[in-house]
Write a protein that holds these residues in place. Structure first.
Motif, mmCIF file in Angstrom:
data_model
loop_
_atom_site.group_PDB
_atom_site.id
_atom_site.type_symbol
_atom_site.label_atom_id
_atom_site.label_comp_id
_atom_site.label_asym_id
_atom_site.label_seq_id
_atom_site.Cartn_x
_atom_site.Cartn_y
_atom_site.Cartn_z
ATOM 1 N N ARG A 222 0.829 -1.211 0.000
ATOM 2 C CA ARG A 222 0.000 0.000 0.000
ATOM 3 C C ARG A 222 0.858 1.254 0.000
ATOM 4 O O ARG A 222 0.559 2.233 -0.673
ATOM 5 N N GLU A 223 1.965 1.223 0.743
ATOM 6 C CA GLU A 223 2.804 2.403 0.846
ATOM 7 C C GLU A 223 3.535 2.691 -0.458
ATOM 8 O O GLU A 223 3.818 3.839 -0.793
ATOM 9 N N MET A 224 3.859 1.627 -1.230
ATOM 10 C CA MET A 224 4.637 1.794 -2.450
ATOM 11 C C MET A 224 3.781 1.984 -3.692
ATOM 12 O O MET A 224 4.287 2.357 -4.739
ATOM 13 N N CYS A 225 2.473 1.726 -3.567
ATOM 14 C CA CYS A 225 1.612 1.765 -4.741
ATOM 15 C C CYS A 225 1.537 3.185 -5.301
ATOM 16 O O CYS A 225 1.132 4.116 -4.591
ATOM 17 N N PRO A 226 1.902 3.397 -6.583
ATOM 18 C CA PRO A 226 1.869 4.756 -7.146
ATOM 19 C C PRO A 226 0.458 5.320 -7.202
ATOM 20 O O PRO A 226 0.277 6.543 -7.165
ATOM 21 N N PHE A 227 -0.559 4.450 -7.278
ATOM 22 C CA PHE A 227 -1.921 4.955 -7.361
ATOM 23 C C PHE A 227 -2.406 5.499 -6.018
ATOM 24 O O PHE A 227 -3.371 6.258 -5.971
ATOM 25 N N GLN A 228 -1.719 5.128 -4.938
ATOM 26 C CA GLN A 228 -2.097 5.659 -3.631
ATOM 27 C C GLN A 228 -1.936 7.178 -3.615
ATOM 28 O O GLN A 228 -2.830 7.907 -3.173
#
Length: 249
Positions: A222-228
């Motif tokens: 979740r922390e690395m997801c670019p869409f976050q």
């Protein structure tokens, strides 16, 4: 010497006509939009014939799907077992995909066994959101699905079950949507500009995309997801949905 009578060619019996009509109607419109009135008109039969042969709409649809999918899935499992026996630890994703698709393509080339309509039937069945169809597939073919899932797990041991499930769901769902919504042969003609594409090449193209998806790196956290960050940026500056200019045609 007594003359030998030549048997006359009789039209399909009422039960077969109803199954054929139900299949054509299902491919065209899906389960929820089907009606016995349309099916019986297409089959040149009456409602009493449906009740006599099947007992109702759901039983008719069940019989229609079963006559196509039972034999297909038996052939898939036979081919999967053959590949597993022949290749053992060298089994690959391509072998498993071949066991899934080769029997379907072979059956779709056989006019006596529904021919090209089979591919669209498969696409429709696997994308139909109807609870009846979903329950039918879960009840009838859970064992087949689990056998293939376990085979994929054996060649992709690094993927958690949940992750593998999502990937297979996306791959098969995407392919089923294409089969349900278009004439595959017409698409092939468009893409190849009329050049003949043999079945091994067709499956090879499918496998190229699906294997790449199955073997892709693990999903990011979740922390690395670019869409976050994209969602955060979108929420920080909400998009104005009011029409300020005429919509494009």
């Amino acid at each position: 010497m007594p003359s030998r009578s030549i048997p006359s060619i009789r039209p399909a019996d009422t039960k077969t006509r109803l199954l054929d009509a139900a299949e054509a109607q299902y491919i065209d419109s899906g389960y929820e939009a089907m009606s016995l009135r349309h099916i019986t008109a297409r089959a040149n039969a009456n409602l009493a014939a449906v009740n006599y042969h099947f007992g109702g709409k759901d039983a008719l649809i069940h019989a229609m799907l079963t006559r196509r999918l039972d034999g297909l899935n038996r052939n898939r499992l036979v081919l999967l077992e053959r590949f597993q026996s022949m290749h053992g630890a060298q089994l690959t994703c391509e072998h498993i995909l071949g066991a899934m698709f080769i029997p379907a393509l072979q059956q779709s080339r056989c006019p006596e066994r529904s021919g090209p309509a089979l591919l669209r039937l498969l696409g429709r069945a696997y994308t139909d959101p109807s609870p009846f169809i979903r329950a039918y597939l879960r009840t009838m073919y859970t064992d087949v699905a689990e056998r293939f899932f376990c085979a994929f797990q054996s060649v992709l041991p690094h993927l958690p079950r949940e992750e593998l499930g999502w990937r297979l769901h996306f791959c098969i769902g995407s392919l089923s949507g294409i089969l349900a919504g278009a004439d595959t042969n017409s698409l092939i003609d468009d893409f190849t500009q009329g050049r003949r594409l043999e079945d091994p090449q067709l499956i090879g193209r499918l496998a190229l995309i699906m294997v790449a998806a199955l073997k892709a790196p693990q999903a990011v956290t979740r922390e690395m997801c670019p869409f976050q960050s994209m969602f955060a940026e979108c929420n920080a500056a909400p998009i104005d949905t009011k029409e300020t200019q005429p919509a494009l045609a």
